[in-house]
Design a protein around this motif. Structure first.
Motif, PDB file in Angstrom:
ATOM      1  N   TYR A 263      -2.850 -25.515  14.224  1.00 33.54           N
ATOM      2  CA  TYR A 263      -3.354 -25.913  12.910  1.00 33.54           C
ATOM      3  C   TYR A 263      -4.560 -25.058  12.536  1.00 33.54           C
ATOM      4  CZ  TYR A 263      -0.513 -30.101  13.640  1.00 33.54           C
ATOM      5  OH  TYR A 263       0.525 -30.956  13.877  1.00 33.54           O
ATOM      6  N   LYS A 269     -12.922 -29.649   3.957  1.00 30.70           N
ATOM      7  CA  LYS A 269     -12.030 -30.525   3.189  1.00 30.70           C
ATOM      8  C   LYS A 269     -11.876 -31.900   3.839  1.00 30.70           C
ATOM      9  CE  LYS A 269     -10.926 -27.162   0.323  1.00 30.70           C
ATOM     10  NZ  LYS A 269     -11.467 -27.146  -1.051  1.00 30.70           N
ATOM     11  N   THR A 275      -8.357 -37.824   4.136  1.00 32.77           N
ATOM     12  CA  THR A 275      -8.378 -36.384   3.832  1.00 32.77           C
ATOM     13  C   THR A 275      -7.928 -35.559   5.037  1.00 32.77           C
ATOM     14  OG1 THR A 275     -10.758 -36.412   4.311  1.00 32.77           O
ATOM     15  CG2 THR A 275     -10.100 -36.486   1.999  1.00 32.77           C
ATOM     16  N   GLU A 278      -4.216 -35.604   4.899  1.00 33.71           N
ATOM     17  CA  GLU A 278      -3.774 -34.683   3.835  1.00 33.71           C
ATOM     18  C   GLU A 278      -3.752 -33.247   4.339  1.00 33.71           C
ATOM     19  OE1 GLU A 278      -6.263 -35.137   0.438  1.00 33.71           O
ATOM     20  OE2 GLU A 278      -5.695 -37.237   0.095  1.00 33.71           O
ATOM     21  N   GLN A 279      -4.815 -32.858   5.065  1.00 32.65           N
ATOM     22  CA  GLN A 279      -4.898 -31.494   5.593  1.00 32.65           C
ATOM     23  C   GLN A 279      -3.795 -31.225   6.621  1.00 32.65           C
ATOM     24  OE1 GLN A 279      -7.112 -28.851   4.711  1.00 32.65           O
ATOM     25  NE2 GLN A 279      -7.274 -30.281   3.002  1.00 32.65           N
ATOM     26  N   LYS A 282      -0.483 -30.762   4.847  1.00 32.96           N
ATOM     27  CA  LYS A 282      -0.374 -29.429   4.230  1.00 32.96           C
ATOM     28  C   LYS A 282       0.029 -28.395   5.279  1.00 32.96           C
ATOM     29  CE  LYS A 282      -3.660 -29.918   0.420  1.00 32.96           C
ATOM     30  NZ  LYS A 282      -4.973 -29.494  -0.125  1.00 32.96           N
ATOM     31  N   GLU A 283      -0.579 -28.490   6.447  1.00 29.02           N
ATOM     32  CA  GLU A 283      -0.261 -27.548   7.517  1.00 29.02           C
ATOM     33  C   GLU A 283       1.219 -27.653   7.925  1.00 29.02           C
ATOM     34  OE1 GLU A 283      -2.410 -25.347   9.546  1.00 29.02           O
ATOM     35  OE2 GLU A 283      -3.529 -25.468   7.691  1.00 29.02           O
ATOM     36  N   SER A 285       3.662 -28.785   6.111  1.00 28.69           N
ATOM     37  CA  SER A 285       4.558 -28.368   5.018  1.00 28.69           C
ATOM     38  C   SER A 285       4.676 -26.863   4.938  1.00 28.69           C
ATOM     39  CB  SER A 285       4.049 -28.930   3.682  1.00 28.69           C
ATOM     40  OG  SER A 285       2.802 -28.320   3.323  1.00 28.69           O
ATOM     41  N   TYR A 286       3.664 -26.124   5.487  1.00 27.90           N
ATOM     42  CA  TYR A 286       3.722 -24.661   5.450  1.00 27.90           C
ATOM     43  C   TYR A 286       4.608 -24.091   6.529  1.00 27.90           C
ATOM     44  CZ  TYR A 286      -0.279 -24.827   2.237  1.00 27.90           C
ATOM     45  OH  TYR A 286      -1.094 -25.063   1.166  1.00 27.90           O
TER      46      TYR A 286
END
Length: 287
Positions: A263, A269, A275, A278-279, A282-283, A285-286
């Motif tokens: 990660y 953030k 939060t 959320e971070q 995002k990781e 999903s990439y």
């Protein structure tokens, strides 16, 4: 209403055997509409610093500029000190000990009346402040001493808010509260901040620093050693030893995830568990 400290020094018991230098050459600007938190050891000068802002304590040397009003050792010549104190509300630790009137409404309306506001307008301001802090109308005519601890604290804070200060200074306002009470109090301060009030808060709670602060002042032995964004405190491992602060669990987790190499979470953030999730999402999903 920015607050600018320039070469400010404060000495307790000056020119006596008990002389103690509590603040040393403080140079600092607290921005307008910021939510600034002040952290440091007990005895580092936090309370002494904030009490200079509305001239409860007078600088030994240097000055504080509060939106053009200068507080320095010549403060006795200051003609608009009443304007200063109306614009800067100071909530002490355990503010419920400041309650004194027969009823909740009388207590909260006392401040505006003391500053020359009519009784009718003072009552209006008091009711608005009580509503903002979550005190129901059926409690307005009750004695403040009959309320619960959390309600007393809200009433005491309403008494300051009723003055419509541009700056609200809070000295460890969540001290003695249970976790739920602390969360509710911080939500209240966040709401007040969103309404346009500059907030300066002394705290030892690093989770609150991470979640709510826009800027952080770090005091050590009366000196500002760091003025930064919240997450920056937790980048420097030496800060933990210097300040005896505990790293928030969400930051610990984010660092461990980054060290795993899987990660690349942006620490600036991460404010709380939501939060962080959320971070992480995002990781993922990439990938």
């Amino acid at each position: 209403m920015p607050i600018v400290f320039s070469h400010l020094n404060y000495i307790y018991s000056s020119k006596t055997p008990l002389e103690f230098s509590a603040l040393k050459d403080i140079n600092l600007e607290i921005k307008d509409n910021s939510f600034t938190m002040i952290v440091g050891h007990t005895g580092s000068g936090k309370s002494t610093l904030v009490q200079q802002v509305n001239a409860l304590l007078i600088p030994t040397d240097g000055e504080v500029n509060v939106n053009g009003i200068i507080v320095d050792k010549n403060v006795k010549k200051l003609k608009n000190i009443k304007e200063l104190r109306k614009g800067v509300g100071l909530v002490f630790q355990f503010p419920e000990y400041q309650l004194f009137e027969d009823t909740v409404l009388k207590d909260v309306s006392f401040g505006p009346k003391n500053f020359g506001v009519s009784e009718e307008e003072s009552i209006k301001l008091a009711k608005e402040a009580l509503s903002l802090v979550g005190i129901q109308e059926d409690l307005f005519e009750r004695s403040p001493f009959e309320l619960s601890g959390g309600q007393k604290r809200r009433v005491a804070i309403a008494g300051i808010i009723a003055l419509n200060p541009k700056v609200l200074i809070l000295d460890e306002p969540t001290a003695g509260l249970d976790p739920q009470g602390s969360r509710e109090m911080m939500k209240l301060f966040s709401k007040i901040h969103e309404m346009g009030t500059t907030i300066v808060m002394i705290t030892h709670d690093m989770d609150n620093v991470l979640k709510y602060a826009s800027d952080v002042v770090v005091l050590v032995k009366g000196e500002v050693i760091k003025f930064c964004k919240p997450y920056e405190i937790f980048l420097d491992e030496d800060n933990f030893a210097k300040l005896s602060i505990e790293e928030p669990l969400v930051i610990k987790m984010a660092k461990k995830l980054n060290k795993s190499g899987k990660y690349h979470i942006q620490l600036d953030k991460v404010k709380d568990i939501d939060t962080l999730v959320e971070q992480i999402a995002k990781e993922v999903s990439y990938e």
